[in-house]
Each structure stands twice: as structure tokens, then as C-alpha cells.
Design an enzyme around this catalytic site. Structure first.
Site: not given
Ligand code: PRP
Ligand code: URA
Length: 214
Positions: A208, A113, A205, A109
Site C-alpha cells: 500500500d 487466516t 503495509d 495474504r
Molecule cells: C505482504 C508482503 C509479503 C507478505 C509477508 O504482501 O509484501 O509478501 O505480505 O507476509 P507473510 O510473511 O506473513 O506471508 P501482501 O500479501 O500484503 O500483498 P501485496 O504485496 O500485494 O500488498
Molecule cells: N505485510 C506488510 O506489508 N507489512 C507487514 O507488517 C506484514 C505483512
């Protein structure tokens, strides 16, 4: 707290799930336990998401006599993690369906944005003949999950079931509105998103916390 009533949407409210989720949410839970809990929750959620798989009769022989038993009827499964955090749920679902294939959708993400950016996509060649279980612990705005559903529909997948651990109402509505046939399972429907599109109360997160990158 909002309720969303739709036959395609199910909250897994089993006491074991809720208990494990409370530890997962706790900020004092460390990386090792967090990762273990994500996997355990994926097992419990996967069990529920496959509840209606059709059965067929098979003749077998016990040590005492012949009998007719039930087996899952030719269901082929693919697990589709949304990278990175979705990877944490794959082994849990694989313990239930060891022969499942695994396809990957890489997405992150944009922090400003909140739009998803795809950086990877690879599906097994016969994906259109498989029931796809899309796994991602977090459903926030729904951008990432709807994008993954889009790629799977483009690949002619008919049966898509999404498994998330914590969801925001905004994301659930976005997914259900995007695709009329998709099924969505979650362990918790939380209150709302904050201004950074993080889920409240949420768990922070997920990527993380699984990988210890913060
Ligand atoms: C997080 C999560 C989802 C997304 C959810 O991933 O694991 O994939 O955000 O958010 P959304 O519903 O608003 O799209 P992130 O983009 O943080 O990537 P990561 O898994 O690499 O940490
Ligand atoms: N992605 C995450 O990992 N946590 C949130 O709360 C939203 C998006």
C-alpha cells in the site's frame, strides 16, 4: 530484542541502510520517497547478497599494457519479486545486474487466516541454472516467502537468496526451518507480529505504501 544466530541469516547493519530504513518506517514519508527508498535499499542489500559470487581471471589490455583482472565467473542471476510489494525492489537489484532475468510470484495474504494465496507464477526457462534473488520488503509469518521458495525448489533452483527489508523473528525462523540451504538477508529484525500478523514496529503495509493504495 531477539537475535537469531545462523550462518544463513544476515542483517545488513550498514549505517546507510539503517538511516534509509528509519525514513522508510516513518508514517509521514510519502509514496514517492517510500518507493525511492525501497529501490535504494534493494541496491545496498543486493550488493551484500552477491558478496561471495566467485571470480575468474580475465586478460585485458589497458591503454598502457596487458594485465590480468577479475570478473564474475559465469554467474547467471534471476530476480524473483513476490507481487506486489517485491516489485519495488526489482529495479534496484537490476542496476547491479542489468542482464538478470526476472521471474514473478503473485501472492497475497488472506487478511483473516494470514495464509498466502498464489495467483501467478512465471519463471525464466533456464531458472534451474540461475542464482535466484527472491525480493520482498516484508517477512512476517513467512508464509509467502516459504511458498516462493517451494516453487523455486520444485523448478530445481539450487542457489536461493532471499532479500527482505524488515523481518519478524517468526518469519525468519519459518524460512530457515523450511529450507536447509536458503540464505536470508534483511535490513532489520523487528520485535514481533501483532494479532493481524503485521510486523512491530514495522513500517505498515509495504504494498500500500509503495503504490499509494491506502
Ligand atoms: C505482504 C508482503 C509479503 C507478505 C509477508 O504482501 O509484501 O509478501 O505480505 O507476509 P507473510 O510473511 O506473513 O506471508 P501482501 O500479501 O500484503 O500483498 P501485496 O504485496 O500485494 O500488498
Ligand atoms: N505485510 C506488510 O506489508 N507489512 C507487514 O507488517 C506484514 C505483512
Amino acid at each position: 530484542m531477539e537475535t537469531i544466530s545462523d550462518p544463513r541469516f544476515k542483517i545488513i547493519d550498514h549505517p546507510l541502510v539503517q538511516h534509509k530504513l528509519s525514513i522508510l518506517r516513518d508514517k509521514s514519508t510519502g509514496t514517492k520517497q517510500f518507493r525511492e527508498l525501497v529501490e535504494e535499499l534493494a541496491v545496498l542489500e543486493g550488493y551484500e547478497a552477491m558478496r561471495d559470487f566467485p571470480l575468474e581471471d580475465v586478460e585485458i589490455e589497458t591503454p598502457l599494457e596487458k594485465t590480468t583482472c577479475k570478473r564474475i565467473a559465469g554467474k547467471k542471476v534471476a530476480i524473483i519479486p513476490i507481487l506486489r510489494a517485491g516489485l519495488g525492489m526489482v529495479d534496484g537489484v537490476l542496476t547491479l545486474v542489468p542482464s538478470a532475468r526476472v521471474g514473478h510470484v503473485g501472492m497475497y495474504r488472506d487478511p483473516k487466516t494470514h495464509e498466502p494465496h498464489q495467483y501467478y507464477c512465471k519463471f525464466p526457462p533456464d531458472i534451474d541454472k540461475r542464482t535466484c534473488l527472491v525480493v520482498d520488503p516484508m517477512l512476517a509469518t513467512g508464509g509467502s516467502l516459504t511458498a516462493a521458495i517451494h516453487f523455486l525448489r520444485e523448478a530445481n533452483v539450487k542457489d536461493i537468496r532471499c532479500l527482505t527489508l524488515v523481518s519478524a523473528p517468526e518469519g525468519v525462523r519459518a524460512v530457515l526451518n523450511y529450507d536447509p540451504k536458503v540464505r536470508l538477508y534483511t535490513c532489520a529484525l523487528d520485535r514481533e507480529l501483532n494479532s493481524d500478523a503485521y510486523i512491530l514496529p514495522g513500517l505498515g503495509d509495504a504494498g500500500d505504501r509503495i503504490y499509494g493504495t491506502k
